[in-house]
Design an enzyme around this catalytic site. Structure first.
Site, PDB file in Angstrom:
ATOM      1  N   ASP A  31       0.846  -1.188   0.000  1.00  0.00           N
ATOM      2  CA  ASP A  31       0.000   0.000   0.000  1.00  0.00           C
ATOM      3  C   ASP A  31       0.885   1.242   0.000  1.00  0.00           C
ATOM      4  O   ASP A  31       1.883   1.297   0.724  1.00  0.00           O
ATOM      5  CB  ASP A  31      -0.903  -0.007   1.235  1.00  0.00           C
ATOM      6  N   ILE A  32       0.541   2.246  -0.809  1.00  0.00           N
ATOM      7  CA  ILE A  32       1.368   3.457  -0.874  1.00  0.00           C
ATOM      8  C   ILE A  32       1.147   4.370   0.328  1.00  0.00           C
ATOM      9  O   ILE A  32       1.936   5.275   0.554  1.00  0.00           O
ATOM     10  CB  ILE A  32       1.159   4.236  -2.189  1.00  0.00           C
ATOM     11  N   ASN A  88     -12.825  -3.510   3.203  1.00  0.00           N
ATOM     12  CA  ASN A  88     -13.662  -2.326   3.398  1.00  0.00           C
ATOM     13  C   ASN A  88     -14.727  -2.369   2.304  1.00  0.00           C
ATOM     14  O   ASN A  88     -14.405  -2.605   1.133  1.00  0.00           O
ATOM     15  CB  ASN A  88     -12.844  -1.042   3.277  1.00  0.00           C
ATOM     16  N   VAL A  97     -11.108   2.869  -3.120  1.00  0.00           N
ATOM     17  CA  VAL A  97     -10.821   2.378  -4.463  1.00  0.00           C
ATOM     18  C   VAL A  97     -11.851   1.293  -4.731  1.00  0.00           C
ATOM     19  O   VAL A  97     -11.907   0.291  -4.009  1.00  0.00           O
ATOM     20  CB  VAL A  97      -9.387   1.821  -4.585  1.00  0.00           C
ATOM     21  N   HIS A 101     -10.497  -5.457  -2.898  1.00  0.00           N
ATOM     22  CA  HIS A 101      -9.146  -5.704  -2.406  1.00  0.00           C
ATOM     23  C   HIS A 101      -9.181  -6.033  -0.924  1.00  0.00           C
ATOM     24  O   HIS A 101     -10.089  -5.616  -0.195  1.00  0.00           O
ATOM     25  CB  HIS A 101      -8.206  -4.538  -2.682  1.00  0.00           C
ATOM     26  N   HIS A 103      -6.967  -5.995   2.590  1.00  0.00           N
ATOM     27  CA  HIS A 103      -5.820  -5.394   3.282  1.00  0.00           C
ATOM     28  C   HIS A 103      -5.198  -6.442   4.200  1.00  0.00           C
ATOM     29  O   HIS A 103      -5.896  -7.042   5.023  1.00  0.00           O
ATOM     30  CB  HIS A 103      -6.262  -4.200   4.144  1.00  0.00           C
TER      31      HIS A 103
END
Length: 108
Positions: A31-32, A88, A97, A101, A103
């Protein structure tokens, strides 16, 4: 894949990411904006908007995502100390986003 989706762009190689796994149906990258010492996103190659958009046939992809997260946690050295897996869902659930996905958070 969706043209404007940032995760689709990463998967197509149009945007850079620090990949930790690159498989046939699932990829994983750092993750950025990490919220933990280890914060990795596990993302299906297939564009699925959110958990709310899953089809019954997508259960295989979700299983792959969870399995890969566990394998990545081992590779990152956090499986013994513990980690979190978080989906999420929608804006109210913290999804920003809109490409499914998972996490993987740990390393505290």
């Amino acid at each position: 894949m969706v043209e404007a989706c940032v995760f689709c762009q990463i998967i197509r190689g149009e945007k850079s990411a620090d990949f930790v796994y690159d498989g046939e149906s699932v990829v994983a990258f750092k993750d950025i904006r990490p919220h933990a010492p280890v914060h990795i996103l596990v993302v299906p190659r297939k564009h699925i908007r959110s958990i709310n958009d899953l089809l019954e046939a997508d259960t295989i992809i979700v299983g792959e995502m969870i399995f890969r997260a566990g394998e990545i946690a081992k590779g990152q050295g956090i499986s013994g100390t513990g980690y979190k897996l978080v989906y999420n869902v929608e804006r109210g659930g913290g999804q920003f986003v809109f490409h499914l996905h998972l996490h993987l958070l740990g390393g505290w």
